[in-house]
Design a protein around this motif. Structure first.
Motif, short mmCIF file in Angstrom:
data_model
loop_
_atom_site.label_atom_id
_atom_site.label_comp_id
_atom_site.label_asym_id
_atom_site.label_seq_id
_atom_site.Cartn_x
_atom_site.Cartn_y
_atom_site.Cartn_z
N ALA A 3 -19.00 35.66 8.00
CA ALA A 3 -19.65 34.59 6.81
C ALA A 3 -19.35 35.80 5.33
O ALA A 3 -19.57 36.62 5.45
N TYR A 4 -18.83 35.29 4.93
CA TYR A 4 -18.53 35.71 3.38
C TYR A 4 -19.06 34.57 2.31
O TYR A 4 -18.30 33.24 2.37
N PRO A 5 -19.96 34.54 1.36
CA PRO A 5 -20.05 33.46 0.90
C PRO A 5 -19.24 32.62 -0.45
O PRO A 5 -19.77 31.92 -0.98
N ASN A 6 -18.08 33.67 -0.23
CA ASN A 6 -16.67 33.06 -1.39
C ASN A 6 -15.58 32.87 -0.50
O ASN A 6 -14.57 32.23 -1.20
N ILE A 7 -15.63 32.25 0.45
CA ILE A 7 -14.35 32.40 1.48
C ILE A 7 -14.80 31.70 2.91
O ILE A 7 -15.60 32.17 3.31
N ASP A 8 -14.04 30.29 3.11
CA ASP A 8 -14.37 29.51 3.76
C ASP A 8 -13.05 29.55 4.79
O ASP A 8 -11.91 28.86 4.15
N LYS A 9 -12.98 28.57 5.65
CA LYS A 9 -11.62 28.62 6.39
C LYS A 9 -11.48 26.94 6.52
O LYS A 9 -12.13 26.39 5.66
N SER A 10 -10.04 27.50 6.19
CA SER A 10 -9.71 25.81 6.05
C SER A 10 -9.54 24.51 6.59
O SER A 10 -8.67 25.00 8.26
N ALA A 11 -10.62 23.38 6.36
CA ALA A 11 -10.04 22.64 7.74
C ALA A 11 -8.63 21.95 7.84
O ALA A 11 -8.89 21.19 8.48
N PHE A 12 -8.12 22.69 6.91
CA PHE A 12 -6.64 21.32 6.86
C PHE A 12 -5.17 22.13 7.32
O PHE A 12 -4.43 21.77 8.40
N HIS A 13 -5.44 23.41 7.31
CA HIS A 13 -4.24 24.26 7.41
C HIS A 13 -5.04 25.20 8.82
O HIS A 13 -5.75 26.43 8.08
N LYS A 14 -3.93 25.77 9.31
CA LYS A 14 -4.49 26.85 10.73
C LYS A 14 -3.93 27.99 9.98
O LYS A 14 -3.32 28.48 9.36
N GLY A 15 -4.88 29.29 10.69
CA GLY A 15 -4.76 30.74 9.45
C GLY A 15 -4.76 30.42 8.07
O GLY A 15 -4.63 31.62 7.55
N GLU A 16 -5.18 29.39 7.63
CA GLU A 16 -5.66 29.94 5.92
C GLU A 16 -7.06 29.53 5.96
O GLU A 16 -8.26 29.08 6.74
N TYR A 17 -7.49 29.98 4.61
CA TYR A 17 -9.05 30.31 4.64
C TYR A 17 -8.95 29.61 2.09
O TYR A 17 -8.10 29.51 2.80
N VAL A 18 -9.94 29.26 2.05
CA VAL A 18 -9.85 29.12 1.12
C VAL A 18 -10.77 29.82 0.09
O VAL A 18 -12.39 30.37 0.75
N GLY A 19 -10.56 30.17 -0.94
CA GLY A 19 -11.39 31.54 -1.40
C GLY A 19 -11.77 30.65 -2.79
O GLY A 19 -11.11 29.79 -3.59
N TYR A 20 -13.10 31.29 -3.56
CA TYR A 20 -13.18 30.71 -5.07
C TYR A 20 -13.51 31.48 -5.82
O TYR A 20 -14.98 32.89 -5.00
N GLY A 21 -13.37 31.78 -6.75
CA GLY A 21 -13.35 32.97 -8.00
C GLY A 21 -13.69 32.43 -9.29
O GLY A 21 -12.23 31.60 -9.15
N LYS A 22 -14.73 32.59 -10.17
CA LYS A 22 -14.21 32.32 -11.61
C LYS A 22 -13.68 30.58 -11.88
O LYS A 22 -12.92 30.32 -12.87
N GLY A 23 -14.90 29.53 -10.96
CA GLY A 23 -14.31 28.17 -11.26
C GLY A 23 -13.22 27.72 -10.37
O GLY A 23 -12.72 26.45 -11.30
N LYS A 24 -12.59 28.94 -9.74
CA LYS A 24 -10.80 28.93 -9.37
C LYS A 24 -10.96 28.06 -7.59
O LYS A 24 -11.87 28.79 -7.57
N ILE A 25 -9.74 27.69 -7.72
CA ILE A 25 -9.50 27.80 -6.13
C ILE A 25 -8.82 28.50 -5.17
O ILE A 25 -7.56 28.56 -5.92
N TYR A 26 -8.73 29.20 -4.60
CA TYR A 26 -7.74 30.23 -3.79
C TYR A 26 -7.89 29.80 -2.52
O TYR A 26 -8.15 30.00 -1.87
N VAL A 27 -6.03 30.27 -2.17
CA VAL A 27 -5.58 29.93 -0.84
C VAL A 27 -4.85 31.62 -0.33
O VAL A 27 -4.09 31.88 -1.00
N ILE A 28 -6.01 31.66 0.45
CA ILE A 28 -6.04 32.62 1.52
C ILE A 28 -5.02 33.19 2.39
O ILE A 28 -5.53 32.44 3.53
#
Length: 68
Positions: A3-28
């Motif tokens: 578990a990372y405080p600013n990274i979550d698994k994507s609920a919509f795309h297999k193998g992708e993660y969603v990251g958060y930083g500086k008020g922005k959303i990143y696809v990982i």
């Protein structure tokens, strides 16, 4: 996955993660090179970076958040 405080698994795309930083959303996503991950801003394709492992990616996202 650890578990990372600013990274979550994507609920919509297999193998992708969603990251958060500086008020922005990143696809990982994992690159073809072993262990490397690529993050791009969801709304600005020029805002992107690489990291070796999700732990390193989480740290980079935290640094981006700290510079706000």
């Amino acid at each position: 996955m650890k578990a990372y405080p600013n990274i979550d698994k994507s609920a919509f795309h297999k193998g992708e993660y969603v990251g958060y930083g500086k008020g922005k959303i990143y696809v990982i996503v994992k690159t073809r090179q072993k262990g490397y991950w690529f993050a791009r801003n969801r709304y600005d394709s020029k805002d992107q970076f690489f990291a070796f492992g999700l732990e390193s990616m989480s740290q980079k996202l935290q640094q981006k958040g700290a510079s706000a």
